[in-house]
Write a protein that holds these residues in place. Structure first.
Motif, PDB file in Angstrom:
ATOM      1  N   LYS A 111      41.516  34.671  44.100  1.00 30.14           N
ATOM      2  CA  LYS A 111      42.149  34.623  45.409  1.00 30.14           C
ATOM      3  C   LYS A 111      41.430  35.556  46.381  1.00 30.14           C
ATOM      4  O   LYS A 111      40.943  36.621  45.993  1.00 30.14           O
ATOM      5  CB  LYS A 111      43.624  35.035  45.314  1.00 30.14           C
ATOM      6  N   LYS A 151      42.701  39.053  46.391  1.00 30.46           N
ATOM      7  CA  LYS A 151      42.320  39.797  45.185  1.00 30.46           C
ATOM      8  C   LYS A 151      40.888  40.316  45.300  1.00 30.46           C
ATOM      9  O   LYS A 151      40.603  41.455  44.928  1.00 30.46           O
ATOM     10  CB  LYS A 151      42.441  38.888  43.956  1.00 30.46           C
ATOM     11  N   GLU A 200      40.801  43.209  47.792  1.00 30.60           N
ATOM     12  CA  GLU A 200      41.398  44.406  47.201  1.00 30.60           C
ATOM     13  C   GLU A 200      40.441  45.051  46.206  1.00 30.60           C
ATOM     14  O   GLU A 200      40.295  46.272  46.163  1.00 30.60           O
ATOM     15  CB  GLU A 200      42.724  44.057  46.507  1.00 30.60           C
ATOM     16  N   THR A 251      38.280  40.447  35.933  1.00 32.69           N
ATOM     17  CA  THR A 251      39.210  39.571  36.657  1.00 32.69           C
ATOM     18  C   THR A 251      38.971  38.110  36.316  1.00 32.69           C
ATOM     19  O   THR A 251      39.915  37.334  36.120  1.00 32.69           O
ATOM     20  CB  THR A 251      39.064  39.778  38.176  1.00 32.69           C
TER      21      THR A 251
END
Length: 203
Positions: free
Chosen positions: A130, A133, A136, A198
């Motif tokens: 995303k 994400k 961040e 991730t």
């Protein structure tokens, strides 16, 4: 098999980073003998960004194949992927293999460079990360290192080092101190470790 492929991609990147770090030994030797180390430091930046570029190429291709094999959720970008008819015919003839898809992705991306923040973000979004994400993740690492927009700065620095004459490169020497280069290496290394963690959590 999936875990082994994931490990191989990260190991290949880590090995490339180790090659960049090992150039410090050459720099120390040359410095001890009063010789210029600028070209070696220049090569460290170029190799560093090449390692990042190759990692993004490899992990994106891996994720696309995982989606094709039903191991990851298919994204909009995956569903809109354009496949040449020749490859479609090959896929029909070899339904148990995804080697043809490996070749397709390689051909699609072979002339693309994934070293800018925008390019990296687009590729990671295409395989399921995303946007929030990714932002961040990058902002956290930049905060940890006390920097901002470092991916883009390194891309521009790499391009200038690769395409300018030696006299022009000398003017960039302040960006190529041992301290800064080590920071650049550590930053890109940590960025890829976090991206990889991730990605392997994707379903």
């Amino acid at each position: 098999m999936r875990n082994e492929q994931e490990k191989h991609i990260l190991k290949q990147f880590n090995n490339s980073i180790e090659v960049v770090r090992q150039k410090d030994e050459i720099i120390q030797f040359l410095s001890a003998h009063g010789q210029s180390t600028l070209e070696i430091r220049q090569s460290q930046i170029i190799l560093l960004m090449s390692a990042l570029d190759l990692y993004i190429h490899d992990i994106v291709k891996y994720c696309i194949i995982q989606k094709f094999n039903g191991n990851q959720t298919k994204t909009k970008q995956y569903k809109e992927l354009l496949i040449p008819m020749q490859s479609v015919e090959l896929a029909i003839q070899n339904p148990e293999s995804s080697d043809w898809l490996d070749e397709v992705i390689t051909n699609i991306n072979q002339y693309k460079s994934f070293t800018s923040y925008g390019q990296i973000k687009n590729q990671l979004e295409a395989v399921g990360l995303k946007s929030k994400k990714i932002n961040e993740l990058v902002l956290k690492i930049e905060s940890d290192f006390g920097v901002s927009n470092l991916i883009e700065k390194l891309r521009l620095l790499r391009n200038r080092l690769a395409h300018q004459d030696q006299q022009s490169i000398t003017s960039l020497e302040s960006e190529l101190t041992e301290e800064k280069i080590n920071q650049y290496i550590d930053f890109i290394y940590q960025l890829v470790q976090d991206i990889h963690q991730t990605i392997i959590e994707l379903e």
